[in-house]
Design a protein around this motif. Structure first.
Motif, PDB file in Angstrom:
ATOM      1  N   UNK A   1      85.713 -48.711 -50.251  1.00 32.88           N
ATOM      2  CA  UNK A   1      85.281 -47.731 -49.275  1.00 32.88           C
ATOM      3  C   UNK A   1      85.492 -46.304 -49.736  1.00 32.88           C
ATOM      4  N   UNK A   2      86.312 -46.126 -50.772  1.00 34.51           N
ATOM      5  CA  UNK A   2      86.515 -44.802 -51.331  1.00 34.51           C
ATOM      6  C   UNK A   2      85.480 -44.492 -52.393  1.00 34.51           C
ATOM      7  N   UNK A   3      85.449 -43.277 -52.854  1.00 32.57           N
ATOM      8  CA  UNK A   3      84.492 -42.860 -53.877  1.00 32.57           C
ATOM      9  C   UNK A   3      85.142 -42.930 -55.254  1.00 32.57           C
ATOM     10  N   UNK A   4      84.430 -43.484 -56.275  1.00 36.89           N
ATOM     11  CA  UNK A   4      84.992 -43.465 -57.629  1.00 36.89           C
ATOM     12  C   UNK A   4      85.175 -42.046 -58.161  1.00 36.89           C
ATOM     13  N   UNK A   5      84.505 -41.072 -57.529  1.00 41.15           N
ATOM     14  CA  UNK A   5      84.694 -39.686 -57.953  1.00 41.15           C
ATOM     15  C   UNK A   5      86.088 -39.189 -57.592  1.00 41.15           C
ATOM     16  N   UNK A   6      86.662 -39.768 -56.525  1.00 40.82           N
ATOM     17  CA  UNK A   6      87.983 -39.341 -56.057  1.00 40.82           C
ATOM     18  C   UNK A   6      88.876 -40.559 -55.869  1.00 40.82           C
ATOM     19  N   UNK A   7      89.212 -41.249 -56.952  1.00 43.45           N
ATOM     20  CA  UNK A   7      90.083 -42.424 -56.813  1.00 43.45           C
ATOM     21  C   UNK A   7      91.482 -42.007 -56.370  1.00 43.45           C
TER      22      UNK A   7
ATOM     23  N   UNK B   1      81.077 -50.625 -58.692  1.00 41.04           N
ATOM     24  CA  UNK B   1      80.434 -51.294 -57.560  1.00 41.04           C
ATOM     25  C   UNK B   1      80.316 -52.805 -57.787  1.00 41.04           C
ATOM     26  N   UNK B   2      80.115 -53.213 -59.041  1.00 39.54           N
ATOM     27  CA  UNK B   2      80.015 -54.648 -59.333  1.00 39.54           C
ATOM     28  C   UNK B   2      81.320 -55.361 -59.012  1.00 39.54           C
ATOM     29  N   UNK B   3      82.437 -54.753 -59.389  1.00 32.62           N
ATOM     30  CA  UNK B   3      83.746 -55.365 -59.107  1.00 32.62           C
ATOM     31  C   UNK B   3      83.963 -55.475 -57.600  1.00 32.62           C
ATOM     32  N   UNK B   4      83.621 -54.429 -56.847  1.00 33.44           N
ATOM     33  CA  UNK B   4      83.805 -54.462 -55.404  1.00 33.44           C
ATOM     34  C   UNK B   4      82.897 -55.497 -54.735  1.00 33.44           C
ATOM     35  N   UNK B   5      81.659 -55.593 -55.209  1.00 33.64           N
ATOM     36  CA  UNK B   5      80.693 -56.491 -54.562  1.00 33.64           C
ATOM     37  C   UNK B   5      80.903 -57.950 -54.942  1.00 33.64           C
ATOM     38  N   UNK B   6      81.270 -58.196 -56.205  1.00 38.87           N
ATOM     39  CA  UNK B   6      81.356 -59.572 -56.679  1.00 38.87           C
ATOM     40  C   UNK B   6      82.792 -60.077 -56.811  1.00 38.87           C
TER      41      UNK B   6
END
Length: 345
Positions: free
Chosen positions: A193-199, A222-227
């Motif tokens: 739910x967070x942005x990879x720009x601001x981990x 996004x692949x790691x989060x989705x799958x």
């Protein structure tokens, strides 16, 4: 660095060499090997000679060769892709091996054809083997030290998590520990739910952080989060490396790995690391997974605290709004909650 320079000077002193170099390649033999070059004549050595692209077909053949490989160049031949050969008539390349593992290259070069006569291949091979053993011993010692430091770091982080240190504080600490103990170039650690720009957790040069919202790193995230699975790409799939503020090129990455951070059957975050060439990729994978588990533990405890707080708030509202005369008393006899109806009485 000091050991590599000393080894290069030993090679330079063996025979009639004009230039010598040593580079470590990592176990996968891709990307840029890091090393040292020295010359017989005094003068500055180009900084870029310390990095050698071992992915070229020529150097791959050298690494796979069971014997030292001699190369001679005619007046019209150039080797622009190999900077350390600039102005050189010929060179002898020797793979550095220890315990049946090739982990580096040695080079002895000369700028006159007659100089090759003074180079004894057998002596060079013996010196290269001695250097390989010294480097292997140093790397084994350093690996043991890093492993011990990493274990102590994980114990400290585990205690902090058990003591209830907030996620906002613990995730940056985990990122710093990963970068130091796994020898990563950058580490990004963030919640779903967070942005990879601001981990929430980041450690590394700002130039790499600027690439997080770009492909292929954004796709990996996004692949790691989705799958909910581990994703890995080679360093060659990354865009051209940006320059740092000091105008020095950032080191080439061997690969980028991202692990899911899971609570139960739900992916709740990502741990992504850009790794430099390593002596043992299996150790890196185990270490990264262990830190991902620490992050999962921290997020799980945060979620549990949130659920407890929500339950307490819900209980307080139920008691407060009840039409019955309710009073909540603790084991010391203190009134903790009271309904409106009870308060009127």
């Amino acid at each position: 660095d000091q050991l590599l320079e000393l080894g290069a000077r030993v090679l330079l002193a063996t025979g009639a060499a004009d230039r010598a170099g040593l580079w470590l390649t990592g176990e996968r033999h891709v990307g840029l090997g890091q090393g040292r070059v020295v010359e017989d004549a005094p003068g500055p050595i180009p900084e870029q000679w310390k990095r050698l692209d071992v992915s070229t077909p020529f150097l791959q053949a050298v690494l796979e060769s069971p014997e030292p490989l001699r190369t001679e160049f005619g007046p019209e031949e150039t080797m622009q892709c190999l900077g350390p050969l600039v102005g050189i008539h010929g060179a002898i390349w020797i793979p550095l091996r220890a315990r049946n593992c090739t982990f580096g290259l040695a080079m002895v070069a000369y700028d006159h054809a007659r100089a090759a006569v003074g180079l004894d291949l057998e002596t060079l091979r013996v010196r290269a083997d001695e250097i390989a053993l010294a480097v292997a011993h140093y790397r084994d010692t350093r690996r043991s030290e890093l492993a011990a430091e990493g274990l102590r770091s994980q114990v400290r982080l585990s205690r902090a998590i058990l003591c209830g240190v907030s996620v906002d504080s613990i995730l940056p600490q985990i990122a710093r520990a990963v970068r130091h103990h796994v020898q990563a170039e950058f580490v990004a650690l963030g919640k779903a739910g967070g942005s990879p720009m601001l981990p929430e957790g980041w450690d590394g040069p700002d130039e790499w952080r600027a690439l997080l919202p770009q492909e292929p790193l954004l796709h990996i995230w996004h692949t790691v989060l989705e799958q909910g699975r581990e994703v890995e790409i080679g360093g060659e799939a990354l865009p051209a490396r940006p320059g740092s503020a000091s105008d020095h090129a950032l080191p080439a990455l061997d690969r980028v790995i991202a692990f899911p951070i899971e609570i139960g059957n739900r992916t709740c975050g990502v741990l992504m690391a850009g790794l430099l060439p390593s002596e043992d990729s299996n150790d890196d994978m185990v270490a990264l997974e262990s830190y991902a588990l620490l992050a999962a533990s921290a997020l799980d405890r945060e979620a549990a605290r949130g659920m407890r707080a929500e339950w307490v708030n819900s209980w307080q509202r139920i008691v407060e709004e009840s039409s019955e005369c309710l009073v909540v008393v603790d084991e010391q006899g203190r009134v903790r909650e009271i309904s409106r109806a009870a308060r009127l009485i």
